[in-house]
Design a protein around this motif. Structure first.
Motif, PDB file in Angstrom:
ATOM      1  N   PHE A 199       6.378  89.932  78.297  1.00 47.09           N
ATOM      2  CA  PHE A 199       5.021  90.277  78.252  1.00 47.09           C
ATOM      3  C   PHE A 199       4.641  91.078  79.713  1.00 47.09           C
ATOM      4  O   PHE A 199       3.655  92.183  79.609  1.00 47.09           O
ATOM      5  CB  PHE A 199       4.324  88.937  78.304  1.00 47.09           C
ATOM      6  N   ASP A 200       5.134  90.791  80.776  1.00 44.55           N
ATOM      7  CA  ASP A 200       4.841  91.425  82.082  1.00 44.55           C
ATOM      8  C   ASP A 200       5.246  92.903  81.807  1.00 44.55           C
ATOM      9  O   ASP A 200       4.663  93.957  82.336  1.00 44.55           O
ATOM     10  CB  ASP A 200       5.717  90.939  82.996  1.00 44.55           C
ATOM     11  N   ARG A 201       6.304  93.250  81.259  1.00 44.17           N
ATOM     12  CA  ARG A 201       6.819  94.757  81.109  1.00 44.17           C
ATOM     13  C   ARG A 201       5.905  95.371  79.923  1.00 44.17           C
ATOM     14  O   ARG A 201       5.633  96.745  80.051  1.00 44.17           O
ATOM     15  CB  ARG A 201       8.139  94.726  80.330  1.00 44.17           C
ATOM     16  N   LEU A 206       1.616  99.276  79.108  1.00 48.35           N
ATOM     17  CA  LEU A 206       0.235  99.274  78.378  1.00 48.35           C
ATOM     18  C   LEU A 206      -0.855 100.475  79.189  1.00 48.35           C
ATOM     19  O   LEU A 206      -1.440 101.036  78.796  1.00 48.35           O
ATOM     20  CB  LEU A 206      -0.876  98.335  78.173  1.00 48.35           C
ATOM     21  N   LYS A 207      -0.346 100.276  80.594  1.00 49.24           N
ATOM     22  CA  LYS A 207      -1.038 101.364  81.703  1.00 49.24           C
ATOM     23  C   LYS A 207      -0.363 102.334  81.716  1.00 49.24           C
ATOM     24  O   LYS A 207      -0.963 103.582  81.883  1.00 49.24           O
ATOM     25  CB  LYS A 207      -1.086 100.474  83.013  1.00 49.24           C
ATOM     26  N   LEU A 208       0.905 102.473  81.592  1.00 53.27           N
ATOM     27  CA  LEU A 208       1.623 103.778  81.705  1.00 53.27           C
ATOM     28  C   LEU A 208       1.527 104.796  80.611  1.00 53.27           C
ATOM     29  O   LEU A 208       1.808 105.833  80.775  1.00 53.27           O
ATOM     30  CB  LEU A 208       2.889 103.397  82.164  1.00 53.27           C
ATOM     31  N   MET A 209       1.515 103.973  79.145  1.00 51.98           N
ATOM     32  CA  MET A 209       1.748 104.749  78.162  1.00 51.98           C
ATOM     33  C   MET A 209       0.563 104.707  77.309  1.00 51.98           C
ATOM     34  O   MET A 209       0.486 104.093  76.246  1.00 51.98           O
ATOM     35  CB  MET A 209       3.051 104.169  77.419  1.00 51.98           C
ATOM     36  N   ASN A 293      -8.198 103.457  72.627  1.00 57.78           N
ATOM     37  CA  ASN A 293      -9.301 103.040  72.616  1.00 57.78           C
ATOM     38  C   ASN A 293      -9.184 101.541  73.013  1.00 57.78           C
ATOM     39  O   ASN A 293     -10.051 100.468  72.553  1.00 57.78           O
ATOM     40  CB  ASN A 293     -10.080 103.051  71.367  1.00 57.78           C
ATOM     41  N   ARG A 294      -8.340 101.298  74.183  1.00 65.01           N
ATOM     42  CA  ARG A 294      -8.240  99.891  74.354  1.00 65.01           C
ATOM     43  C   ARG A 294      -9.397  99.307  75.076  1.00 65.01           C
ATOM     44  O   ARG A 294     -10.011  99.873  76.055  1.00 65.01           O
ATOM     45  CB  ARG A 294      -7.052  99.516  75.392  1.00 65.01           C
TER      46      ARG A 294
END
Length: 295
Positions: A199-201, A206-209, A293-294
Motif C-alpha cells: 500500500f505504501d508503494r 499515485l503521486k508520481l504517476m 481527477n483524484r
C-alpha cells in the motif's frame, strides 16, 4: 502478470478454500481444545522420558483426541489434556493405568484438575475480543496513515487470512485452543505488515504517476514490492518450518497454522488486498478511467 485483470481468479480460489473448510468444519464439528470447552488436565511424573506414541496407548483408552505435552527440565513429566469432563474417580482410574504400566507411586500425580465450561466460555469470549480489538486498531491506524479505502481493503484481507486459517484448522482437525489465538494474532500482524508495504508503494506511485490508470499503478506497485515480500516470507518460513520439524506435538500445533498463515498472508497482500483497494477506489468514483481527477 496483470493481477488486477485476473483478480476474479484469485477471489474465486480463496472463496473455494474458505467455503470448503467452513462447510467441512460445520458438518464434522470444529475440534475445540481444552481452553475453549473446558475439560480435564493431568500432570504425571513418569520418572523417565516416554514417547508420545507409547503414552497414547493409555490415553486412547479414554480419549483418542487427548493432547500430550512433555514437561519438566528433563522431560520426565507429561501433561495430558482432554476435553472430556472426567470426575475425580475417572481421573484416578486413568492414573491407575499409568501406575500399573510404569510402577509409579501415588505422589507421581503432580496435578489433576477439571475445568468447567464456564471457564472455557470466558476464555473463548476474551480470545475473540482480543482479535476484534486488534483488527479495529489496525483499521484506525491504516485509515489514519493512508485513507479509509486502504484500511477497509486491509481489514477484508485480514478477515480472508483468518477464515483461510480457520478452514485449515477444520480440514486438518487441529485443536482450537489458546495457541490458535496466538497464531491468529501473529498471522494478522505479519499479514498487515506485508500489506502496508504494498500500500505504501501504491500511495507513492499515485503521486508520481498521476496520468496512469489505477490498474497500471497497482500492477507496477506489486511488481516493485513482490521480490521483497517473497524474500521476507521465505526467511520467516525457514525458521518456522524448522520449528515444526524439530518441535514436539504442542509446538507443531502452533507452527503448522503459522506456516499456512504466512503463506496466506503473503498471498493476500498481493492478490487480495490490492485488488480490493482497486475495486473500492474505482467503484466508488463516478469517473475513474484515469488518475486525472483524484480527490
Amino acid at each position: 502478470m496483470n493481477i488486477i485483470k485476473k483478480r476474479n481468479v484469485f477471489f474465486i480460489l480463496s472463496a473455494l478454500v474458505i467455503v470448503f473448510g467452513l462447510i467441512y468444519g460445520l458438518s464434522t464439528g470444529l475440534n475445540y481444545g481444552l481452553d475453549f470447552t473446558g475439560g480435564t488436565l493431568m500432570q504425571i511424573d513418569l520418572g523417565k522420558t516416554v514417547s508420545v506414541e507409547e503414552i497414547r496407548k493409555i490415553t486412547d483408552t479414554f480419549d483418542t483426541k487427548a493432547s500430550i505435552i512433555h514437561a519438566g527440565t528433563d522431560k520426565k513429566e507429561i501433561i495430558v489434556k482432554s476435553t472430556l469432563d472426567l470426575d475425580n474417580q475417572e481421573r484416578n482410574e486413568v492414573f491407575t493405568k499409568f501406575k500399573e504400566e510404569y510402577g509409579l507411586k501415588d505422589d507421581a500425580l503432580v496435578r489433576s484438575e477439571k475445568f468447567g465450561p464456564s471457564i472455557g466460555s470466558e476464555i473463548q469470549k476474551k480470545a475473540w475480543l482480543s482479535i476484534i480489538i486488534a483488527t479495529l486498531g489496525m483499521l484506525i491506524y491504516i485509515s489514519f496513515r493512508f485513507e479509509v479505502k486502504f484500511g477497509l481493503a486491509a481489514i477484508i484481507a485480514l478477515i480472508h487470512d483468518t477464515l483461510v486459517v480457520l478452514a485449515v484448522y477444520a480440514i486438518f482437525n487441529i485443536p482450537l485452543d489458546s495457541s490458535f489465538v496466538a497464531a491468529i494474532l501473529t498471522i494478522v500482524g505479519y499479514s498487515i505488515n506485508d500489506t502496508i508495504v504494498v500500500f505504501d508503494r501504491i500511495r507513492e506511485n499515485l503521486k508520481l504517476m498521476k496520468k496512469e490508470k489505477y490498474e497500471d499503478i497497482v500492477n507496477i506497485s506489486i511488481k516493485q514490492t513482490i521480490k521483497r515480500t517473497i524474500n521476507t516470507s521465505f526467511t520467516t518460513l525457514l525458521a518456522i518450518v524448522t520449528l515444526y520439524i524439530l518441535g514436539v506435538d504442542a509446538i507443531k500445533d502452533f507452527a503448522f497454522p503459522l506456516i499456512v498463515g504466512i503463506l496466506v498472508g503473503t498471498y493476500s497482500s498481493i492478490f487480495i488486498a490490492s485488488p480490493i483497494w482497486y475495486l473500492l477506489k474505482t467503484k466508488l468514483k463516478e469517473k475513474n478511467n484515469t488518475n486525472m481527477n483524484r480527490a
